[in-house]
Write an enzyme that holds these catalytic residues in place. Structure first.
Site, PDB file in Angstrom:
ATOM      1  N   GLU A 114      18.299  18.756   0.377  1.00 55.13           N
ATOM      2  CA  GLU A 114      19.698  18.509  -0.006  1.00 55.13           C
ATOM      3  C   GLU A 114      20.578  18.163   1.197  1.00 55.13           C
ATOM      4  OE1 GLU A 114      20.260  18.077  -2.966  1.00 55.13           O
ATOM      5  OE2 GLU A 114      19.069  19.418  -4.199  1.00 55.13           O
ATOM      6  N   HIS A 137      24.753  26.008  -0.958  1.00 52.76           N
ATOM      7  CA  HIS A 137      24.326  25.631  -2.297  1.00 52.76           C
ATOM      8  C   HIS A 137      23.482  26.770  -2.845  1.00 52.76           C
ATOM      9  CE1 HIS A 137      22.534  23.706  -5.682  1.00 52.76           C
ATOM     10  NE2 HIS A 137      21.328  23.700  -5.139  1.00 52.76           N
ATOM     11  N   GLU A 167      42.259  37.488  -9.710  1.00 51.06           N
ATOM     12  CA  GLU A 167      42.242  36.945  -8.340  1.00 51.06           C
ATOM     13  C   GLU A 167      41.736  35.500  -8.250  1.00 51.06           C
ATOM     14  OE1 GLU A 167      37.842  38.509  -6.924  1.00 51.06           O
ATOM     15  OE2 GLU A 167      39.588  38.976  -5.720  1.00 51.06           O
ATOM     16  N   HIS A 208      22.331  23.254 -12.925  1.00 51.37           N
ATOM     17  CA  HIS A 208      21.641  23.410 -11.643  1.00 51.37           C
ATOM     18  C   HIS A 208      22.262  24.516 -10.776  1.00 51.37           C
ATOM     19  CE1 HIS A 208      19.396  21.463  -8.082  1.00 51.37           C
ATOM     20  NE2 HIS A 208      19.902  22.610  -7.690  1.00 51.37           N
TER      21      HIS A 208
HETATM   22  O1  2HA Z   1      16.173  23.351  -2.164  1.00 48.56           O
HETATM   23  O2  2HA Z   1      18.146  24.302  -4.504  1.00 48.56           O
HETATM   24  O3  2HA Z   1      18.698  21.794  -5.073  1.00 48.56           O
HETATM   25  C1  2HA Z   1      16.148  23.862  -3.428  1.00 48.56           C
HETATM   26  C2  2HA Z   1      17.335  23.476  -4.181  1.00 48.56           C
HETATM   27  C3  2HA Z   1      17.507  22.062  -4.506  1.00 48.56           C
HETATM   28 ZN    ZN Z   2      19.459  23.722  -6.031  1.00 51.19          ZN
END
Ligand code: 2HA
Ligand code: ZN
Length: 268
Positions: A114, A137, A167, A208
Site C-alpha cells: 500500500e 491503515h 467527542e 476493507h
Molecule cells: O497489507 O491491509 O490493504 C495488508 C493490507 C492491504
Molecule cells: Zn488493508
C-alpha cells in the site's frame, strides 16, 4: 552509532502495531503504518549515505523525493513487529521511481504493497498541514461492518459517526471521506485516497478498512480508535430501536463549546 532498536520513534511505532493487533484490527498481514522521519532523528542511528539496497516503487511522488520513512513490510504481521522490528519494518528514502532501503526488511522483504496510498496521502496531508507525519491503515472491525449498512457518502457516514459519541465532532470535525469498494494495493486507490486526504484526515475504504493521518503516532492512533469506537456504538445499536441520539442542534452546541471548525453542510 547508537542502536536504532532503542530509538523512541521505533519503540513507539512497534508498540502502536501491537496495540492495533491486540484490538483485533490487524489480523494476519492486515494494516500498514508509515512515519515520516527527519534526518536529525536518524543521524547517530544510521549512515544515511549507505543504502542497503534499492527497491522499485512503481510510481513516483515528486513532492516527497529525498524524504525518509519508517514503514511496515509487505506480508508482515503486526503481531510480530515488536518482537522483530528489523525483519518487519524498514527505513526508506524516497527517490524518483525507486526507494533506497537504509535499514530493515532483513529477510530480503520490501515495504507494504500500500505504499502508493501511503505516500500519495502523505503528500496530500503535508500540503494541508506542514506538521503532518503519520499514515495508518487498519481493518477496524466495526468501521468495516458499518460499510455494509450505511450509504457510502461522506455526509451520511460522517453524520452517523458524529451522532454516536459526544467527542466525535471534536476529534474529527473534518469528518470522514468514504471510498466505494476498490482494488487495494493499486496506484488508483492511492490517488483516490489522496484526493480525499486533501480535506479529510480519515478515509474509509468500503468493505476493507480505514486510513488515518496525523502529526504523530498517538494522535493518528487516537483518531483511528475514536472513529472505531463510534462505529462500534453504531453497530451495537443498529439492530435495536434507537430512542435517542445526539441531535444536529446538540452537535452544533458541542462544536461551538470546543471551538472546532466542522463541516456544517454535513448536518441537516
Ligand atoms: O497489507 O491491509 O490493504 C495488508 C493490507 C492491504
Ligand atoms: Zn488493508
Amino acid at each position: 552509532m547508537k542502536n536504532i532498536l532503542t530509538a523512541k520513534f521505533l519503540t513507539d511505532f512497534a508498540a502502536t502495531a501491537s496495540n492495533m493487533y491486540r484490538l483485533g484490527w490487524d489480523e494476519r498481514n492486515g494494516g500498514n503504518i508509515s512515519l515520516m522521519l527527519d534526518e536529525s532523528e536518524l543521524s547517530g542511528y544510521l549512515n544515511l549515505n549507505k543504502p542497503v539496497r534499492t527497491i522499485p516503487m512503481g510510481f513516483s511522488e515528486p513532492s516527497l523525493e529525498g524524504k525518509l520513512f519508517l514503514v511496515t513490510g509487505t506480508g508482515k504481521y503486526f503481531k510480530n513487529v515488536e518482537g522483530d522490528p528489523e525483519t518487519n519494518l524498514g527505513v526508506i528514502r524516497v527517490g524518483k521511481t525507486d526507494a533506497e532501503l537504509l535499514w530493515g526488511y532483513k529477510d530480503g522483504g520490501r515495504f507494504t504493497s500500500e505504499l502508493p496510498a501511503h505516500l500519495m496521502s502523505h503528500a496530500a496531508r503535508l500540503k494541508a498541514d506542514p506538521a503532518h507525519r503519520v499514515i495508518m491503515h487498519s481493518h477496524p472491525t466495526y468501521t468495516l461492518a458499518m460499510t455494509y449498512v450505511v450509504p457510502l457518502t461522506d455526509k451520511e457516514f460522517t453524520r452517523a459517526l458524529w451522532q454516536m459519541c459526544t467527542e466525535c465532532i471534536v476529534v474529527f470535525p473534518d469528518g470522514v471521506g468514504v471510498l466505494p469498494w476498490m482494488l487495494c494495493g493499486t496506484n488508483e486507490i492511492g490517488e483516490a485516497t489522496a484526493e480525499k486526504m486533501a480535506s479529510y484526515r480519515s478515509v474509509i475504504w468500503a468493505q476493507h478498512g480505514l486510513y488515518a493521518a496525523g502529526k504523530d503516532l498517538d494522535e493518528t492512533f487516537g483518531l483511528l480508535e475514536t472513529v472505531e469506537k463510534a462505529a462500534q456504538i453504531y453497530m451495537l445499536t443498529a439492530p435495536l430501536k434507537r430512542l435517542n441520539t445526539i441531535t444536529d442542534e446538540q452537535l452544533e452546541i458541542i462544536a461551538k463549546a470546543f471551538k472546532v471548525t466542522y463541516r456544517k453542510d454535513f448536518l441537516k
